[in-house]
Design a protein around this motif. Structure first.
Motif, PDB file in Angstrom:
ATOM      1  N   THR A  13      13.897  -3.736   7.942  1.00 59.89           N
ATOM      2  CA  THR A  13      12.929  -3.637   6.689  1.00 59.89           C
ATOM      3  C   THR A  13      12.101  -2.277   6.799  1.00 59.89           C
ATOM      4  OG1 THR A  13      10.833  -4.577   7.843  1.00 59.89           O
ATOM      5  CG2 THR A  13      12.488  -6.172   7.159  1.00 59.89           C
ATOM      6  N   HIS A  15       9.324  -1.820   6.946  1.00 52.49           N
ATOM      7  CA  HIS A  15       7.904  -1.934   7.805  1.00 52.49           C
ATOM      8  C   HIS A  15       8.486  -1.257   9.157  1.00 52.49           C
ATOM      9  CE1 HIS A  15       6.497  -4.275   4.645  1.00 52.49           C
ATOM     10  NE2 HIS A  15       7.354  -5.316   4.858  1.00 52.49           N
ATOM     11  N   GLY A  23       5.772  -7.182   8.170  1.00 54.74           N
ATOM     12  CA  GLY A  23       5.594  -7.440   6.962  1.00 54.74           C
ATOM     13  C   GLY A  23       4.840  -8.848   6.993  1.00 54.74           C
ATOM     14  N   PRO A  30       1.989 -12.156  -1.408  1.00 54.46           N
ATOM     15  CA  PRO A  30       3.118 -11.344  -1.917  1.00 54.46           C
ATOM     16  C   PRO A  30       2.602  -9.487  -2.245  1.00 54.46           C
ATOM     17  CG  PRO A  30       2.542 -12.544  -3.831  1.00 54.46           C
ATOM     18  CD  PRO A  30       1.855 -13.308  -2.754  1.00 54.46           C
ATOM     19  N   ARG A  32       1.379  -8.578  -5.084  1.00 53.58           N
ATOM     20  CA  ARG A  32       1.720  -8.012  -6.121  1.00 53.58           C
ATOM     21  C   ARG A  32       1.750  -8.988  -7.393  1.00 53.58           C
ATOM     22  NH1 ARG A  32       6.579  -4.238  -6.128  1.00 53.58           N
ATOM     23  NH2 ARG A  32       5.919  -3.850  -4.158  1.00 53.58           N
ATOM     24  N   SER A 214      -0.266  -2.052  -0.620  1.00 47.45           N
ATOM     25  CA  SER A 214       0.552  -1.248   0.480  1.00 47.45           C
ATOM     26  C   SER A 214       0.278  -1.616   1.720  1.00 47.45           C
ATOM     27  CB  SER A 214       0.230   0.467   0.270  1.00 47.45           C
ATOM     28  OG  SER A 214       0.256   1.078  -1.073  1.00 47.45           O
ATOM     29  N   ASP A 235       1.423   1.096  -9.785  1.00 48.11           N
ATOM     30  CA  ASP A 235       3.030   0.847  -9.848  1.00 48.11           C
ATOM     31  C   ASP A 235       3.431   1.796 -10.873  1.00 48.11           C
ATOM     32  OD1 ASP A 235       5.460  -0.200  -9.955  1.00 48.11           O
ATOM     33  OD2 ASP A 235       4.790  -2.278 -10.395  1.00 48.11           O
ATOM     34  N   CYS A 319       7.543   1.731  -5.963  1.00 49.15           N
ATOM     35  CA  CYS A 319       7.248   0.298  -6.089  1.00 49.15           C
ATOM     36  C   CYS A 319       8.225  -0.419  -5.083  1.00 49.15           C
ATOM     37  CB  CYS A 319       7.386   0.023  -7.647  1.00 49.15           C
ATOM     38  SG  CYS A 319       9.233  -0.119  -8.082  1.00 49.15           S
ATOM     39  N   ASP A 320       9.208  -0.055  -4.650  1.00 48.82           N
ATOM     40  CA  ASP A 320       9.972  -0.949  -3.789  1.00 48.82           C
ATOM     41  C   ASP A 320       9.641  -1.261  -2.423  1.00 48.82           C
ATOM     42  OD1 ASP A 320      10.562   1.645  -3.346  1.00 48.82           O
ATOM     43  OD2 ASP A 320      12.644   1.473  -2.958  1.00 48.82           O
ATOM     44  N   GLU A 322       7.289  -2.743   0.303  1.00 50.23           N
ATOM     45  CA  GLU A 322       6.527  -3.878   0.230  1.00 50.23           C
ATOM     46  C   GLU A 322       5.466  -3.621   0.957  1.00 50.23           C
ATOM     47  OE1 GLU A 322       9.056  -7.225   1.534  1.00 50.23           O
ATOM     48  OE2 GLU A 322      10.200  -7.165  -0.267  1.00 50.23           O
TER      49      GLU A 322
END
Length: 381
Positions: A13, A15, A23, A30, A32, A214, A235, A319-320, A322
């Motif tokens: 991922t 992370h 994560g 989530p 967001r 973030s 975003d 934005c992608d 996580e």
């Protein structure tokens, strides 16, 4: 039946080897909103009141701001980048933070926000003109969303030094002599706020202003109760933006913790810090490099005891990416630098601080004895 071996490398991922060890777990926040009212583009400026605007202007120039406008009752400060001012200080009886202003992506967002919140779009007296919607977050802090009619033009920059790296020799027959002068502010980067109603306040910024998380921090042994700090960015889709424009953390107080202003590079931070120290200002903490956000940092107190940060070389996320999750600790605030100070943590006992804690523990909010003890443990670990 045969089973195909799992390719662990393919399951990595963002992370891993990036900004977080792990994560979210199943069922955690989530980071967001599914359907925010609008998506703000950036933090526009911060608003303060102070009784002595002359003293405020002296510190502002020493810290590295330029003056955008000055009247009998208002002082507008700016950086070198084109855009909106960084800060407005209005004359008032006492020194206090009166709230942040976020920049709407487009003028129509103000109408959409006003309709959704039962507010009104009003003209504001920003240099160049503009309009705003005035709101209150769940902490009771005034929040503006603004759209400026005109941008301030760019000012001359403080040029970065040319550096030599190993065998990459970019500078020859020349010396390094960064001038002992104010760190020329480029722009406002972020504001950090404390709140007794962390979860509600965080969700408000995500649902109303379309911001995204973030990084989350949680208390040791209390991850199941949810995070107690969030680093939140705007975003703008595939456009990478500051790791955090807003940071929120649970605590007994409400409101301003510090604000951060971008400068050119490490030498600008160092030379500007020497300039401030020579003029008798108090360093709160620094110089070092953060973990969440990765910024080079240096923190100072102004004459009214507000904390401001010079920073450079911060992370930029699109934005992608996580949210990351990490335990909260004082030692986890920096990769390198001097030990974090009690002044920076706000951990020095005082009658006012004790009253604040007792009021919070008796109130209808998210701070209870277990949370308070967890925060105290985190700030000493």
């Amino acid at each position: 039946m045969s089973h195909t071996p799992v390719n662990r490398a393919a399951r990595q991922t963002p992370h891993q080897d990036l900004h977080s060890e792990q994560g979210a777990l199943r069922g955690e926040h989530p980071g967001r909103s599914r359907n925010p009212v609008i998506k703000v583009a950036d933090l526009a400026w911060l608003e303060f009141e102070k009784p002595d605007l002359d003293q405020a202007e002296v510190f502002a120039r020493d810290f590295g701001f330029a003056i955008a406008a000055r009247t009998e009752g208002e002082l507008w400060l700016r950086g070198t980048f084109a855009g909106s001012p960084c800060m407005v200080i209005r004359r008032g009886r006492a020194s206090r933070f009166t709230g942040p202003a976020f920049r709407a992506a487009e003028r129509a967002d103000l109408d959409r926000l006003a309709s959704a919140t039962g507010s009104t779009v009003r003209d504001i007296g920003v240099p160049g003109g503009g309009q705003s919607v005035a709101l209150l977050d769940p902490s009771g802090l005034p929040v503006r969303v603004v759209h400026c009619a005109e941008q301030l033009p760019a000012l001359p920059e403080q040029e970065p030094l040319i550096l030599n790296f190993g065998t990459d020799h970019r500078r020859t027959n020349a010396t390094q002599r960064p001038p002992r002068e104010p760190s020329r502010i480029q722009r406002l980067g972020h504001v950090v706020l404390e709140t007794r109603v962390f979860a509600r306040t965080l969700d408000w910024y995500l649902d109303t202003l379309g911001m995204i998380v973030s990084d989350f921090l949680f208390l040791d042994g209390q991850r199941g109760r949810g995070p107690t700090m969030a680093f939140v960015r705007c975003d703008q889709g595939s456009v990478a933006v500051d790791h955090h424009t807003l940071a929120l953390h649970l605590g007994p107080g409400t409101g301003y913790v510090h604000s951060a202003y971008q400068v050119t590079d490490l030498d600008a931070i160092g030379a500007g810090g020497e300039y401030l120290a020579e003029r008798g200002y108090q360093r709160s903490w620094g110089i070092g490099r953060h973990i969440q956000g990765s910024q080079l940092f240096d923190y100072w107190r102004d004459p009214d005891h507000f904390m401001l940060e010079h920073f450079a070389d911060g992370d930029l996320f699109s934005c992608d990416l996580e949210p990351g999750w990490a335990p909260m600790s004082a030692s986890g605030l920096a990769q390198w630098g001097p030990p974090v100070t009690r002044d920076f943590l706000g951990a020095s006992p005082s009658p006012a601080k004790l009253r604040e804690v007792m009021t919070a523990l008796r109130g209808d909010n998210e701070l209870d004895a277990a949370r308070l003890l967890g925060l105290m443990k985190a700030m000493s670990s």
